[in-house]
Design a protein around this motif. Structure first.
Motif, PDB file in Angstrom:
ATOM      1  N   SER A 115       0.831  -1.199   0.000  1.00 18.06           N
ATOM      2  CA  SER A 115       0.000   0.000   0.000  1.00 18.06           C
ATOM      3  C   SER A 115       0.864   1.247   0.000  1.00 18.06           C
ATOM      4  N   LYS A 184      -0.376   2.682  -9.178  1.00 21.98           N
ATOM      5  CA  LYS A 184      -1.579   2.188  -9.841  1.00 21.98           C
ATOM      6  C   LYS A 184      -1.236   1.152 -10.906  1.00 21.98           C
ATOM      7  N   LYS A 189      -1.946  -0.561  -3.751  1.00 22.97           N
ATOM      8  CA  LYS A 189      -3.166   0.122  -3.347  1.00 22.97           C
ATOM      9  C   LYS A 189      -2.870   1.501  -2.762  1.00 22.97           C
ATOM     10  N   ARG A 191      -4.160   4.117  -0.183  1.00 21.69           N
ATOM     11  CA  ARG A 191      -5.023   4.039   0.992  1.00 21.69           C
ATOM     12  C   ARG A 191      -4.965   5.345   1.775  1.00 21.69           C
TER      13      ARG A 191
END
Length: 237
Positions: A115, A184, A189, A191
Motif C-alpha cells: 500500500s 496504480k 493500493k 489508501r
C-alpha cells in the motif's frame, strides 16, 4: 503498534528553514525512529542537526547532501533508510499526535506492505477562505480519483517503494504524482490515512491564489493523461 519505527525523509530546498519548525514535532515519534534530512550541496546545517540530536537523543538522525531536485533528494534519502517503513514529509508540514496514531494504525494493518498511504490535506496558515476550495479539491482528487500529492505525507514500506522504482528524477515537476501512477500501474493500493496533515499555504501567498491554483489545475491533468493511457493498456491489452 508502538514497536513500529519509521524512517522519515525530508528534502530541503536551498535556504529552506521551515524544517526546523517541523522537527519540533518529532517528540511525538516512536522511539528508534530515524530522521533523514536531505539538504542541497553547499548548505551548512551541521550545527542545527547537532542541536536536534541533543534534544531528541532517542531518535536517530542523518544529514546528507545532494544535488538539488526533489525526486533526486527523496530517492537518496530513501536509499539510506534503515527502517522498514518510510514517511516522506515536506519541510513545511506540521505533524500531530493524531497523525502519528493514525499512521501507526495503518502500518499495523495486514495490508500495509502493498500500500501507499496518504493523509487528508489542510492548510494551517491559510489567510483566505478560498484555500478551503483547494482543501476540498484535494479530498476529491485523492479520495475519489485516487490521486493524492506529496504534500499529503506519503508513507510506504521500503520494499514496496523500491519495487516502484522510486521517484522519477527526470521530471521538472510532479514526481509525487508520477509515483502514484507507478503504484496504480503495478497494483499497489492507494489508501487514505484518516487524519489531517497540516501544510503551509505560503506558496499561495507568494504567487497568488488564482495563478497558482490555475497552474496546478493545468499541470496535473497534463501529466495524468498519458499515465492513464498507460494504465489502460496494462489492464486491458
Amino acid at each position: 503498534m508502538n514497536n513500529i519505527s519509521l524512517s522519515i525523509v525530508i528534502p530541503l530546498a536551498k535556504g529552506e528553514r521551515q524544517w526546523l519548525r517541523l522537527c519540533d514535532d518529532f517528540s511525538l515519534l516512536p522511539d528508534g525512529s530515524e530522521i533523514i534530512i536531505v539538504a542541497c550541496n553547499g548548505e551548512q546545517l551541521g550545527e542545527q542537526l547537532a542541536s536536534l540530536k541533543r534534544r531528541f537523543c532517542r531518535l536517530s538522525w542523518q544529514l546528507i547532501y545532494s544535488t538539488q531536485g526533489r525526486g533526486i533528494q527523496l530517492n537518496k534519502g530513501a536509499a539510506l533508510a534503515r527502517q522498514p517503513f518510510i514517511w516522506f514529509l515536506h519541510a513545511d508540514s506540521q505533524i500531530t499526535a493524531d497523525n502519528i496514531n493514525a499512521l501507526l494504525a495503518c502500518l499495523a494493518n495486514k495490508n500495509s506492505q502493498n500500500s501507499l498511504f496518504y493523509f487528508d490535506l489542510y492548510f494551517f496558515d491559510k489567510s483566505s477562505w478560498r484555500l478551503k476550495i483547494n482543501e476540498a479539491g484535494a479530498r476529491f482528487r485523492s479520495n475519489l480519483l485516487g490521486l493524492p500529492f506529496g504534500d499529503q505525507g506519503f508513507f510506504v514500506s521500503k520494499e514496496t517503494f523500491n519495487s516502484l522504482g522510486g521517484y522519477r528524477e527526470d521530471t521538472p515537476y510532479g514526481e509525487d504524482h508520477l509515483l502514484v501512477w507507478q503504484a496504480k500501474q503495478q497494483g499497489v493500493k492507494l489508501r487514505r490515512c484518516a487524519s489531517q496533515l497540516a501544510t503551509s499555504a505560503r506558496k499561495y501567498e507568494l504567487y497568488g491564489w488564482r495563478s497558482l491554483t490555475l497552474k496546478y489545475q493545468y499541470l496535473w491533468p497534463k501529466q495524468a493523461i498519458p499515465q492513464l493511457v498507460k494504465l489502460i493498456k496494462i489492464k486491458f491489452f
